[in-house]
Design a protein around this motif. Sequence first.
Motif, PDB file in Angstrom:
ATOM      1  N   PHE A   1       4.064   1.812  -5.100  1.00 33.88           N
ATOM      2  CA  PHE A   1       3.443   1.230  -3.907  1.00 33.88           C
ATOM      3  C   PHE A   1       4.464   0.450  -3.075  1.00 33.88           C
ATOM      4  O   PHE A   1       4.376   0.409  -1.842  1.00 33.88           O
ATOM      5  N   GLY A   2       5.437  -0.170  -3.739  1.00 28.64           N
ATOM      6  CA  GLY A   2       6.493  -0.847  -2.989  1.00 28.64           C
ATOM      7  C   GLY A   2       7.317   0.128  -2.175  1.00 28.64           C
ATOM      8  O   GLY A   2       7.621  -0.122  -0.991  1.00 28.64           O
ATOM      9  N   LEU A   3       7.683   1.255  -2.792  1.00 30.84           N
ATOM     10  CA  LEU A   3       8.458   2.286  -2.079  1.00 30.84           C
ATOM     11  C   LEU A   3       7.625   2.915  -0.972  1.00 30.84           C
ATOM     12  O   LEU A   3       8.120   3.121   0.151  1.00 30.84           O
ATOM     13  N   LEU A   4       6.364   3.220  -1.263  1.00 28.63           N
ATOM     14  CA  LEU A   4       5.492   3.822  -0.255  1.00 28.63           C
ATOM     15  C   LEU A   4       5.321   2.902   0.949  1.00 28.63           C
ATOM     16  O   LEU A   4       5.411   3.343   2.112  1.00 28.63           O
ATOM     17  N   THR A   5       5.097   1.612   0.679  1.00 32.43           N
ATOM     18  CA  THR A   5       4.937   0.641   1.773  1.00 32.43           C
ATOM     19  C   THR A   5       6.222   0.501   2.578  1.00 32.43           C
ATOM     20  O   THR A   5       6.184   0.396   3.805  1.00 32.43           O
ATOM     21  N   ALA A   6       7.361   0.510   1.896  1.00 29.24           N
ATOM     22  CA  ALA A   6       8.650   0.400   2.590  1.00 29.24           C
ATOM     23  C   ALA A   6       8.883   1.599   3.492  1.00 29.24           C
ATOM     24  O   ALA A   6       9.355   1.454   4.629  1.00 29.24           O
ATOM     25  N   LEU A   7       8.546   2.799   3.015  1.00 33.05           N
ATOM     26  CA  LEU A   7       8.717   4.009   3.829  1.00 33.05           C
ATOM     27  C   LEU A   7       7.777   4.005   5.029  1.00 33.05           C
ATOM     28  O   LEU A   7       8.168   4.373   6.149  1.00 33.05           O
ATOM     29  N   MET A   8       6.541   3.567   4.805  1.00 33.87           N
ATOM     30  CA  MET A   8       5.568   3.530   5.900  1.00 33.87           C
ATOM     31  C   MET A   8       5.926   2.450   6.913  1.00 33.87           C
ATOM     32  O   MET A   8       5.757   2.637   8.126  1.00 33.87           O
ATOM     33  N   ALA A   9       6.421   1.318   6.435  1.00 36.02           N
ATOM     34  CA  ALA A   9       6.749   0.212   7.341  1.00 36.02           C
ATOM     35  C   ALA A   9       7.884   0.578   8.272  1.00 36.02           C
ATOM     36  O   ALA A   9       7.935   0.100   9.421  1.00 36.02           O
ATOM     37  N   GLU A  10       8.815   1.429   7.795  1.00 32.31           N
ATOM     38  CA  GLU A  10       9.941   1.832   8.646  1.00 32.31           C
ATOM     39  C   GLU A  10       9.481   2.561   9.909  1.00 32.31           C
ATOM     40  O   GLU A  10      10.155   2.516  10.921  1.00 32.31           O
ATOM     41  N   ARG A  11       8.359   3.229   9.807  1.00 34.58           N
ATOM     42  CA  ARG A  11       7.854   4.020  10.936  1.00 34.58           C
ATOM     43  C   ARG A  11       6.709   3.317  11.664  1.00 34.58           C
ATOM     44  O   ARG A  11       6.057   3.927  12.505  1.00 34.58           O
ATOM     45  N   SER A  12       6.461   2.065  11.316  1.00 32.15           N
ATOM     46  CA  SER A  12       5.335   1.342  11.891  1.00 32.15           C
ATOM     47  C   SER A  12       5.793   0.398  13.001  1.00 32.15           C
ATOM     48  O   SER A  12       6.902  -0.151  12.956  1.00 32.15           O
ATOM     49  N   ALA A  13       4.902   0.192  13.963  1.00 37.11           N
ATOM     50  CA  ALA A  13       5.200  -0.735  15.059  1.00 37.11           C
ATOM     51  C   ALA A  13       4.998  -2.181  14.629  1.00 37.11           C
ATOM     52  O   ALA A  13       5.457  -3.103  15.306  1.00 37.11           O
ATOM     53  N   ILE A  14       4.292  -2.381  13.522  1.00 33.40           N
ATOM     54  CA  ILE A  14       4.049  -3.735  13.014  1.00 33.40           C
ATOM     55  C   ILE A  14       4.760  -3.905  11.667  1.00 33.40           C
ATOM     56  O   ILE A  14       4.180  -4.423  10.709  1.00 33.40           O
ATOM     57  N   GLU A  15       6.014  -3.474  11.611  1.00 37.33           N
ATOM     58  CA  GLU A  15       6.765  -3.485  10.359  1.00 37.33           C
ATOM     59  C   GLU A  15       6.835  -4.882   9.748  1.00 37.33           C
ATOM     60  O   GLU A  15       6.530  -5.069   8.569  1.00 37.33           O
ATOM     61  N   LYS A  16       7.229  -5.869  10.530  1.00 37.97           N
ATOM     62  CA  LYS A  16       7.400  -7.216   9.987  1.00 37.97           C
ATOM     63  C   LYS A  16       6.093  -7.800   9.501  1.00 37.97           C
ATOM     64  O   LYS A  16       6.024  -8.421   8.425  1.00 37.97           O
ATOM     65  N   LEU A  17       5.015  -7.622  10.283  1.00 45.04           N
ATOM     66  CA  LEU A  17       3.714  -8.154   9.899  1.00 45.04           C
ATOM     67  C   LEU A  17       3.223  -7.480   8.626  1.00 45.04           C
ATOM     68  O   LEU A  17       2.729  -8.140   7.699  1.00 45.04           O
ATOM     69  N   GLY A  18       3.372  -6.157   8.554  1.00 44.40           N
ATOM     70  CA  GLY A  18       2.930  -5.427   7.377  1.00 44.40           C
ATOM     71  C   GLY A  18       3.659  -5.857   6.126  1.00 44.40           C
ATOM     72  O   GLY A  18       3.047  -6.077   5.072  1.00 44.40           O
ATOM     73  N   LYS A  19       4.977  -5.998   6.219  1.00 43.88           N
ATOM     74  CA  LYS A  19       5.764  -6.426   5.061  1.00 43.88           C
ATOM     75  C   LYS A  19       5.397  -7.841   4.639  1.00 43.88           C
ATOM     76  O   LYS A  19       5.335  -8.150   3.442  1.00 43.88           O
TER      77      LYS A  19
END
Length: 359
Positions: free
Chosen positions: A151-169
């Motif tokens: 889940f950490g890797l999946l979230t990191a991969l998804m966050a890279e392509r997200s417009a709300i990367e910082k908020l999501g992380k």
Amino acid sequence: MQLPRDQERKQLAARTLVVGPITLIVAISGFLLLKNNPMSQILTTLFAILWGTFTVLALFYTMNLIVQLFPIQKYNKIIPFVFVGPAILIIGWYLLIPTVRSLVLSFMNRSSTSFAGLANYKYIFTDATMRTAFGNTVLWLLFGTAFSVFFGLLTALMAERSAIEKLGKTLVFLPMAISMVGAGVIWKFMYAYKPLGANQTGLLNAIMVGLGGNPQNWLGSAPMNNFFLIVIFVWLQTGFSLVVLSAALKGVSDEIKEAARIDGAKEFTILMRIVLPSIYGSIVTVSTTIMLAALKSFDIVYSMTNGLYGTEVLASQQYKQMFKFLDYGRGSAIAVVILLAVSPVIYYNLKEFNKREVF
């Protein structure tokens, strides 16, 4: 040329003779004062902080003065040990000595008054409760580590392509700020169970009843209750996995990925052939660190079920044998087994660090 050097050494020696005794007096006096504890709790805390900080700085300063009395060649060889030495002594005092003592106690009887041989270890590997604890610890190791990293890797991969990367992380990392006991209290309300017809205070059962189902005793049925406890562990550790793996992903060359896309490689192929091999070292580091946390997991089990309903793990059994049943022999033996279990993981982790020239 020799005369100024001799004069300087005399001044250093005189300063050492003054500073050294003062440091010892302050260190011993402060220790005795804290031992007798005549002050209130707040004053004791403030005094301990100020005294501890001053004493450490004074000790380092005094030791540096002593080393400066040696010739420059010896000074350069000794000075690293001056600064590393106290840390090694503290580690030895708080880790090595207790480890050796636990090993000795593991061969003694419950009151540590006579030699018991391998009786404690025989109990560990033959008792039904201990077998349950071993099995549950393996579940924590496998599923707790695997899902936390996934889940950490999946979230990191998804966050890279997200417009709300910082908020999501940030939201995923927030549980890391909560202690395991605090997380246990939070999730206890999530899993709370009351019989059918009663007002459900647990979130999951409230949803179940609201959808027309029956409330479930989530923590009362083995082996599924172990997985519900592991969910809490994964919830806490995913943030740590995310931060480390996200930083590693930032280091993967965009040029290589772009070249692969130009050559016709699909995104999944890029992930499997380029991205994951590039961050393999970070995945190993995260996995082994989480494995160590899973092996020593105690807080969640203790705060949620106290090891009841088939949820015992090695750490909870070690605590109970040592502090509840006052069987120091069995408690020490379980501690030795846990140490032997974590040692290969620590060795492998340090070996990987050494390959990447971390040290």
